[in-house]
Design an enzyme around this catalytic site. Structure first.
Site, short mmCIF file in Angstrom:
data_model
loop_
_atom_site.label_atom_id
_atom_site.label_comp_id
_atom_site.label_asym_id
_atom_site.label_seq_id
_atom_site.Cartn_x
_atom_site.Cartn_y
_atom_site.Cartn_z
N GLU A 69 0.82 -1.22 0.00
CA GLU A 69 0.00 0.00 0.00
C GLU A 69 0.85 1.26 0.00
OE1 GLU A 69 -2.82 0.47 3.22
OE2 GLU A 69 -3.67 2.25 2.26
N ASP A 85 -0.49 -4.92 3.17
CA ASP A 85 -1.02 -3.71 3.79
C ASP A 85 -0.41 -3.63 5.18
OD1 ASP A 85 -4.32 -2.13 4.03
OD2 ASP A 85 -2.34 -1.54 4.81
N ILE A 87 -0.42 -1.43 7.62
CA ILE A 87 -1.43 -1.09 8.63
C ILE A 87 -2.76 -0.92 7.91
CG2 ILE A 87 -2.17 0.39 10.52
CD1 ILE A 87 0.63 1.44 10.83
N ASP A 88 -3.63 -1.89 8.07
CA ASP A 88 -4.99 -1.74 7.54
C ASP A 88 -5.85 -1.20 8.68
OD1 ASP A 88 -6.95 -2.01 5.49
OD2 ASP A 88 -7.76 -3.71 6.59
N THR A 90 -5.55 2.46 9.30
CA THR A 90 -4.58 3.45 9.80
C THR A 90 -5.22 4.49 10.70
OG1 THR A 90 -3.08 3.19 7.90
CG2 THR A 90 -2.97 5.27 9.09
N ASP A 212 -6.16 -4.39 0.91
CA ASP A 212 -7.13 -4.38 2.01
C ASP A 212 -7.82 -5.74 2.17
OD1 ASP A 212 -8.14 -1.13 0.85
OD2 ASP A 212 -6.88 -1.55 2.60
C1 LIP Z 1 -9.23 0.96 5.37
C2 LIP Z 1 -10.08 -0.22 4.96
C3 LIP Z 1 -11.49 -0.11 5.52
C4 LIP Z 1 -12.13 1.15 5.00
C5 LIP Z 1 -11.32 2.32 5.50
C6 LIP Z 1 -9.87 2.25 5.00
P1 LIP Z 1 -6.66 1.69 5.19
O1 LIP Z 1 -7.96 0.82 4.77
O2 LIP Z 1 -9.48 -1.41 5.42
O3 LIP Z 1 -12.27 -1.22 5.17
O4 LIP Z 1 -13.47 1.22 5.42
O5 LIP Z 1 -11.93 3.52 5.05
O6 LIP Z 1 -9.87 2.37 3.59
O7 LIP Z 1 -6.74 2.91 4.31
O8 LIP Z 1 -6.76 2.05 6.62
O9 LIP Z 1 -5.48 0.83 4.86
#
Ligand code: LIP
Length: 263
Positions: A69, A85, A87-88, A90, A212
Site C-alpha cells: 500500500e 497492507d 497497517i490496515d 490506519t 485491504d
Molecule cells: C481501510 C479499509 C477499511 C475502510 C477504511 C480504510 P486503510 O484501509 O481497510 O475497510 O473502510 O476507510 O480504507 O486505508 O486504513 O489501509
C-alpha cells in the site's frame, strides 16, 4: 520445505514482527500525513512497517514480486507475488482505537494461496492456506450459522471521498431496516477475519484496494464464507462481499437492489 508452508512461515514471521512494531508505537506520537483526502491518513509507522515486511520477504525470497500500500512495487521473476497492507485501519492506529491490522497475502500464478492477518490489540493472528482451512492463533475457525438476515450482524466500511461516503451511508440507512445491526470496524482485513470466526455474520464494502481484502478474503473463504464481488467473481475494487452461507443470497440480493455496487 514445500512452497506453501514456506510462504506461510515467512508471512507469519513478517506479520508477527509487524504486530510487535505496531504495539510498540500505537500510543506514541507519530507523524501523520494525508494521501487521497483529509481522511485518508498515512503515518511514518505505515512506511516503517512496510519496509520491515519487505525486508523479511526479500531476505528469504529475493526474486518474488511484491506490491504494498505504501508504494512498494517489485516485479518478480517467480510465480509468487506478495500483497502487503502494513497497517490496515490506519485511522484506528492513529487514534489508538481497536480495529487495525497487518495484512499479508501471497499469490502463486495469480491465485491467492496464503493469507495472514495480525490484529495487535486483540492479540489475534489469523491464517489460511488455499484448501487447508482458516485458523485463529492456530485453532480452526468457521463462520457463524446465521440463517435470518433480520437477526444478523453485518459489517461494512466507507471510502475517503465525501460524496462516495454519503452515498454509502444512504445504502446503510436502508440496510438497517433489514438486519439486526451494523458494525463499522475500520479495517477490511479485521472485518473479513471477523466473518471468518463468526464475530459478525457478513461484511461488504465498495472501493477497497487489493491489499485491504486479499488476505482476509482467503481467510474468510477458507472458514466457510461465501466470498465474491456481488457478480459471481472474486472480490475486486468494485466490491468485496463475504457472508455466512445461510444469509449470503438474501443479503447479496438486497445489496444489489440497493445499488451498493453502483455508487
Ligand atoms: C481501510 C479499509 C477499511 C475502510 C477504511 C480504510 P486503510 O484501509 O481497510 O475497510 O473502510 O476507510 O480504507 O486505508 O486504513 O489501509
Amino acid at each position: 520445505m514445500a512452497l506453501i508452508p514456506e510462504l506461510l512461515t515467512i508471512a507469519t514471521t513478517a506479520a508477527e514482527a509487524t504486530v510487535d512494531l505496531l504495539l510498540d508505537r500505537v500510543d506514541g506520537s507519530v507523524e501523520v500525513n494525508e494521501k487521497s483526502s483529509t481522511t485518508d491518513l498515512v503515518t511514518e509507522v505505515d512506511r516503517e512497517a512496510e519496509a520491515l515486511i519487505v525486508g523479511i520477504v526479500t531476505s528469504n525470497r529475493p526474486d518474488d514480486g511484491i506490491v504494498g500500500e505504501e508504494g512498494t512495487g517489485i516485479e518478480g521473476t517467480t510465480s509468487v507475488r506478495w500483497i502487503i497492507d502494513p497497517i490496515d485501519g490506519t485511522t484506528n492506529f492513529v487514534y489508538g482505537h481497536p480495529g487495525f491490522s497487518v495484512s499479508i497475502a501471497v499469490e502463486i500464478d495469480g491465485e491467492l494461496a496464503v493469507g495472514v492477518v495480525g490484529d495487535p490489540l486483540h492479540r489475534d493472528t489469523f491464517t489460511a492456506t488455499k484448501g487447508e482451512g482458516a485458523f485463529r492463533n492456530g485453532r480452526p475457525i468457521g463462520v457463524s450459522g446465521a440463517t435470518e438476515l433480520s437477526r444478523s450482524l453485518v459489517a461494512t466500511g466507507f471510502g475517503y471521498d465525501r460524496e462516495w461516503r454519503m452515498a454509502q451511508g444512504a445504502v446503510v440507512t436502508q440496510l438497517l431496516g433489514e438486519v439486526a445491526d451494523i458494525r463499522r470496524m475500520g479495517s477490511a482485513a479485521v472485518d473479513l477475519c471477523s466473518v471468518a470466526c463468526g464475530r459478525v455474520d457478513a461484511y461488504f464494502e465498495r472501493g477497497l484496494n487489493i491489499w485491504d481484502f486479499a488476505a482476509g478474503s482467503l481467510i474468510a473463504s477458507e472458514a466457510g464464507a461465501i466470498v465474491h464481488d456481488l457478480h459471481g467473481g472474486p472480490p475486486t475494487k468494485r466490491f468485496t462481499f463475504a457472508s455466512s452461507p445461510g444469509i449470503a443470497s438474501p443479503l447479496a440480493d438486497l445489496l444489489t437492489r440497493l445499488g451498493a455496487d453502483q455508487i
